[in-house]
Design a protein around this motif. Structure first.
Motif, PDB file in Angstrom:
ATOM      1  N   LEU A   1      -7.410   1.867  -6.281  1.00 21.16           N
ATOM      2  CA  LEU A   1      -7.474   2.918  -5.273  1.00 21.16           C
ATOM      3  C   LEU A   1      -8.421   2.482  -4.170  1.00 21.16           C
ATOM      4  O   LEU A   1      -9.560   2.090  -4.430  1.00 21.16           O
ATOM      5  CB  LEU A   1      -7.953   4.232  -5.889  1.00 21.16           C
ATOM      6  CG  LEU A   1      -6.991   4.919  -6.854  1.00 21.16           C
ATOM      7  CD1 LEU A   1      -7.629   6.173  -7.429  1.00 21.16           C
ATOM      8  CD2 LEU A   1      -5.679   5.261  -6.154  1.00 21.16           C
ATOM      9  N   ASN A   2      -7.946   2.556  -2.957  1.00 19.07           N
ATOM     10  CA  ASN A   2      -8.749   2.158  -1.805  1.00 19.07           C
ATOM     11  C   ASN A   2      -9.147   3.414  -1.039  1.00 19.07           C
ATOM     12  O   ASN A   2      -8.521   3.800  -0.064  1.00 19.07           O
ATOM     13  CB  ASN A   2      -7.949   1.208  -0.910  1.00 19.07           C
ATOM     14  CG  ASN A   2      -8.790   0.649   0.227  1.00 19.07           C
ATOM     15  OD1 ASN A   2     -10.007   0.698   0.188  1.00 19.07           O
ATOM     16  ND2 ASN A   2      -8.122   0.119   1.239  1.00 19.07           N
ATOM     17  N   ASP A   3     -10.195   4.086  -1.532  1.00 15.65           N
ATOM     18  CA  ASP A   3     -10.656   5.304  -0.868  1.00 15.65           C
ATOM     19  C   ASP A   3     -12.176   5.301  -0.787  1.00 15.65           C
ATOM     20  O   ASP A   3     -12.848   4.371  -1.225  1.00 15.65           O
ATOM     21  CB  ASP A   3     -10.150   6.560  -1.592  1.00 15.65           C
ATOM     22  CG  ASP A   3     -10.548   6.587  -3.058  1.00 15.65           C
ATOM     23  OD1 ASP A   3     -11.633   6.067  -3.387  1.00 15.65           O
ATOM     24  OD2 ASP A   3      -9.780   7.123  -3.869  1.00 15.65           O
TER      25      ASP A   3
ATOM     26  N   GLN B   1       0.836  -1.201   0.000  1.00 11.02           N
ATOM     27  CA  GLN B   1       0.000   0.000   0.000  1.00 11.02           C
ATOM     28  C   GLN B   1       0.866   1.244   0.000  1.00 11.02           C
ATOM     29  O   GLN B   1       1.800   1.383   0.788  1.00 11.02           O
ATOM     30  CB  GLN B   1      -0.933   0.013   1.215  1.00 11.02           C
ATOM     31  CG  GLN B   1      -1.918   1.172   1.196  1.00 11.02           C
ATOM     32  CD  GLN B   1      -3.069   0.971   2.161  1.00 11.02           C
ATOM     33  OE1 GLN B   1      -3.210  -0.099   2.749  1.00 11.02           O
ATOM     34  NE2 GLN B   1      -3.892   1.981   2.322  1.00 11.02           N
TER      35      GLN B   1
ATOM     36  N   ALA C   1       0.066   5.331  -0.137  1.00 11.58           N
ATOM     37  CA  ALA C   1      -1.010   6.323  -0.080  1.00 11.58           C
ATOM     38  C   ALA C   1      -2.341   5.582  -0.211  1.00 11.58           C
ATOM     39  O   ALA C   1      -2.599   4.654   0.544  1.00 11.58           O
ATOM     40  CB  ALA C   1      -0.828   7.384  -1.152  1.00 11.58           C
ATOM     41  N   ASP C   2      -3.180   5.962  -1.189  1.00 12.83           N
ATOM     42  CA  ASP C   2      -4.474   5.293  -1.368  1.00 12.83           C
ATOM     43  C   ASP C   2      -4.414   4.159  -2.382  1.00 12.83           C
ATOM     44  O   ASP C   2      -5.427   3.517  -2.660  1.00 12.83           O
ATOM     45  CB  ASP C   2      -5.537   6.306  -1.826  1.00 12.83           C
ATOM     46  CG  ASP C   2      -5.887   7.295  -0.731  1.00 12.83           C
ATOM     47  OD1 ASP C   2      -5.767   6.923   0.450  1.00 12.83           O
ATOM     48  OD2 ASP C   2      -6.266   8.432  -1.060  1.00 12.83           O
ATOM     49  N   GLU C   3      -3.237   3.902  -2.940  1.00 15.34           N
ATOM     50  CA  GLU C   3      -3.109   2.865  -3.961  1.00 15.34           C
ATOM     51  C   GLU C   3      -2.680   1.545  -3.330  1.00 15.34           C
ATOM     52  O   GLU C   3      -1.712   1.489  -2.578  1.00 15.34           O
ATOM     53  CB  GLU C   3      -2.088   3.290  -5.014  1.00 15.34           C
ATOM     54  CG  GLU C   3      -2.010   2.351  -6.202  1.00 15.34           C
ATOM     55  CD  GLU C   3      -1.062   2.842  -7.264  1.00 15.34           C
ATOM     56  OE1 GLU C   3      -1.530   3.449  -8.246  1.00 15.34           O
ATOM     57  OE2 GLU C   3       0.160   2.636  -7.098  1.00 15.34           O
TER      58      GLU C   3
END
Length: 206
Positions: free
Chosen positions: A189-191, A138, A140-142
């Protein structure tokens, strides 16, 4: 941060497979594919009758790098100190390996001896062990998920990621995938806007 990706669900098809290439024509060496961290029992298929506590059995290990064979078990007794806490022998003289790692990938040979000095009895019984490992990276958000199969010989498996119930055979607007020999990667992207979670993915190994 790189961590072992333990919580995703994984499908393993053909967990027990038969492959050709035995010592004698017509032999079918067993081949097991297991996930890293699992326990596996490798059977000895040339066991001599009337043995006492596997005192006729020797287990040898050859890794995928082609280094000389290592004696794991000699006449029923564990000899490989580096793995002694993870190895055991069953009453049927099968070799049990706990907490399997990629270092355990290789060719396992069960060999029978009798007499003094010991003479080999019958042909070798060979078992091949492959290991599936999964990781998450991981930044940031990726999030990037990787699923790989480690094998003794040339890899014949096909690996792909499945999202919910759909195979990821191409890139999507919010997902990127890549596949190579015995390995597959998916990045997303995990947001709060994508609504994609690591729990949505499964690794398929066939």
């Amino acid at each position: 941060m790189m961590v072992t990706f333990r919580w995703i669900e994984m499908f393993l098809f053909f967990v027990l497979m038969l492959q050709f290439g035995g010592v004698h024509s017509g032999d079918l060496p067993l081949s097991f594919t297991v996930r890293d961290g699992d326990k596996v029992t490798l059977p000895c298929e040339n066991l001599i009758n009337n043995h006492h506590n596997c005192d006729t059995t020797v287990w040898l290990f050859t890794d995928s790098r082609g280094t000389p064979a290592v004696e794991l078990v000699i006449l029923g007794q564990i000899k490989e100190k580096a793995k002694s806490d993870r190895l055991s022998v069953t009453a049927e003289c099968s070799l049990v390996i706990k907490k399997v790692t990629a270092e355990d990938v290789g060719r396992y040979t069960c060999r029978q001896f009798r007499g003094n000095p010991g003479r080999q009895q019958g042909p070798d019984a060979v078992v091949y062990l492959s290991v599936v490992s999964m990781t998450e990276h991981q930044k940031a958000d990726e999030v990037t998920l990787n699923c790989s199969v480690w094998t003794y010989e040339r890899c014949k498996h096909k690996v792909k990621w499945i999202h919910i119930s759909e195979a990821l055979d191409r890139d999507y607007s919010n997902l990127k995938t890549s596949e190579s020999s015995c390995s597959a990667t998916v990045t997303f992207l995990n947001d709060a806007y994508t609504h994609i979670s690591t729990y949505d993915f499964k690794c398929s190994v066939v």
